[in-house]
Design a protein around this motif. Sequence first.
Motif, short mmCIF file in Angstrom:
data_model
loop_
_atom_site.label_atom_id
_atom_site.label_comp_id
_atom_site.label_asym_id
_atom_site.label_seq_id
_atom_site.Cartn_x
_atom_site.Cartn_y
_atom_site.Cartn_z
N ASP A 78 4.50 -2.68 -0.85
CA ASP A 78 5.10 -3.67 0.05
C ASP A 78 6.43 -3.14 0.57
O ASP A 78 7.49 -3.55 0.13
N GLU A 79 6.34 -2.20 1.49
CA GLU A 79 7.53 -1.60 2.07
C GLU A 79 7.35 -1.52 3.58
O GLU A 79 6.26 -1.26 4.08
N GLY A 80 8.42 -1.78 4.31
CA GLY A 80 8.35 -1.74 5.76
C GLY A 80 9.74 -1.69 6.35
O GLY A 80 10.70 -1.32 5.70
N ALA A 81 9.84 -2.11 7.60
CA ALA A 81 11.12 -2.15 8.30
C ALA A 81 11.18 -3.43 9.11
O ALA A 81 10.21 -3.80 9.79
N ASN A 82 12.31 -4.14 9.00
CA ASN A 82 12.51 -5.39 9.73
C ASN A 82 11.41 -6.42 9.42
O ASN A 82 11.00 -7.19 10.27
N THR A 128 8.25 -5.91 8.69
CA THR A 128 6.88 -5.59 9.09
C THR A 128 6.45 -4.26 8.47
O THR A 128 7.27 -3.39 8.20
N ARG A 129 5.16 -4.16 8.28
CA ARG A 129 4.54 -2.92 7.77
C ARG A 129 3.48 -2.55 8.80
O ARG A 129 2.40 -3.14 8.83
N GLU A 130 3.78 -1.58 9.66
CA GLU A 130 2.97 -1.31 10.84
C GLU A 130 2.09 -0.07 10.65
O GLU A 130 2.58 1.05 10.55
N TRP A 131 0.78 -0.31 10.61
CA TRP A 131 -0.19 0.78 10.52
C TRP A 131 -0.49 1.28 11.93
O TRP A 131 -1.02 0.54 12.76
N GLU A 132 -0.17 2.53 12.19
CA GLU A 132 -0.46 3.15 13.48
C GLU A 132 -1.59 4.17 13.31
O GLU A 132 -1.37 5.28 12.83
N PHE A 133 -2.80 3.77 13.69
CA PHE A 133 -3.95 4.66 13.61
C PHE A 133 -4.19 5.40 14.92
O PHE A 133 -5.22 6.08 15.07
N THR A 134 -3.27 5.27 15.85
CA THR A 134 -3.46 5.81 17.20
C THR A 134 -3.87 7.29 17.23
O THR A 134 -4.79 7.65 17.98
N ILE A 175 -8.25 -2.62 5.86
CA ILE A 175 -6.82 -2.36 5.89
C ILE A 175 -6.18 -3.60 5.29
O ILE A 175 -6.34 -4.71 5.82
N ARG A 176 -5.50 -3.45 4.18
CA ARG A 176 -5.07 -4.57 3.35
C ARG A 176 -4.24 -5.60 4.12
O ARG A 176 -3.21 -5.27 4.70
N PRO A 177 -4.66 -6.88 4.09
CA PRO A 177 -3.85 -7.93 4.70
C PRO A 177 -2.60 -8.24 3.89
O PRO A 177 -2.47 -7.83 2.73
N THR A 178 -1.71 -8.99 4.49
CA THR A 178 -0.48 -9.40 3.82
C THR A 178 -0.81 -10.35 2.67
O THR A 178 -1.60 -11.28 2.83
N ALA A 179 -0.19 -10.12 1.52
CA ALA A 179 -0.36 -11.01 0.37
C ALA A 179 0.78 -12.04 0.37
O ALA A 179 1.84 -11.81 0.94
N PRO A 180 0.57 -13.21 -0.26
CA PRO A 180 1.60 -14.26 -0.25
C PRO A 180 2.96 -13.80 -0.78
O PRO A 180 4.00 -14.29 -0.33
N GLU A 181 2.95 -12.86 -1.72
CA GLU A 181 4.21 -12.42 -2.31
C GLU A 181 4.88 -11.28 -1.55
O GLU A 181 5.98 -10.85 -1.90
N ASP A 182 4.24 -10.77 -0.51
CA ASP A 182 4.79 -9.63 0.22
C ASP A 182 6.04 -10.01 1.01
O ASP A 182 6.17 -11.13 1.52
N HIS A 183 6.94 -9.04 1.13
CA HIS A 183 8.15 -9.21 1.93
C HIS A 183 7.93 -8.77 3.38
O HIS A 183 8.72 -9.10 4.26
N ASN A 184 6.89 -7.97 3.60
CA ASN A 184 6.64 -7.39 4.92
C ASN A 184 5.26 -7.81 5.41
O ASN A 184 4.28 -7.75 4.66
N ILE A 185 5.17 -8.21 6.67
CA ILE A 185 3.89 -8.58 7.27
C ILE A 185 3.16 -7.32 7.71
O ILE A 185 3.67 -6.55 8.52
N SER A 186 1.98 -7.10 7.17
CA SER A 186 1.18 -5.93 7.54
C SER A 186 0.49 -6.18 8.87
O SER A 186 0.02 -7.29 9.13
#
Length: 311
Positions: free
Chosen positions: A97-101, A103-109, A126-137
């Motif tokens: 559960d790590e990201g920036a601002n 959000t946790r942004e997966w770029e498969f481009t 691709i794992r969805p956000t869990a209730p305890e996460d600090h970052n939205i995937s």
Amino acid sequence: MNKLFTSPGYQALMALQRRIHAFTIEAAAELDSDIDQPDAPLWTSTYQYLAVAPLHGGLHVEYFGDIWEEPFQWALACLAEQDVADTLVSLAFTGPDEGANGTREWEFTPLLDSAVQFPRLRFLSIRPTAPEDHNISMIVRAGTIMEEGGEIARFAAKTPYLSHLTVPNAPDAAFFQVPLDHLSVLRIGGGMDTQGFIGNLADARNLPALGLLDFTECTELQFRWAESRAADAVTAFSSYQKLFSSAAFDRVHSMQLRNSRLSLEELQTLGALRPKLQFMVIQAAQGGYVSHFSKDVFPWRHLVQPDPGLR
């Protein structure tokens, strides 16, 4: 099966696995962490891996790691090799559960821009956000600001036999133009924008085998007070009505609806439209800090509820 383990694709995955492991060893050394000590913690900053296992005549591959460091880019480059893609029947992406601002942004481009196809892939997660996460995937298109931009549709288009798809945010309308004749399980995690998913699904004709739909409502429901939300941010009851009345829902036997704002009357109305549907409501929204309740900066009252067993 023996040929699978000697195939160029399998060997490439093994080489990637070792390369990621070497990366984590170097990262641990930079932190002066002695990995040979049995009580050394598996810090997430050094805990990245590629798991590979045989499954139904092919391979299951799981990437666990950061989204911005070299291992993820190496993984995308490896998966873009057709010899590798030919071996896969199951593919999963997850990580800490790590990201920036927030959000946790997966770029498969880079992978999606390649010509690779996944002719045997049946399971993609691709794992969805869990209730305890600090970052939205979320899955986003490179070069955009938190926009999905059709990337889920592009990924799905490379998987003609896909039967199970789990993604952390809703795809845009392009997803419903992709032939997905075998997709039977579809889970959509809660993102910041549903992109009209429920209404688009009601009009869809590309999912003839869909049997289980697991849909999570927009996170704006928990992050913004109603008066400050965009009018169409959260799915309207009329869109659910349209879906439950549509031909696209005829073969669906189970629906799991997460974090909805629908009233008891509205839920019962939907249930009456599809009396044979196994219709489950799940409320497991993202958490919030008690210290922020008094500041009234986000809708927190759903986190403080009376005993549900009281009449």
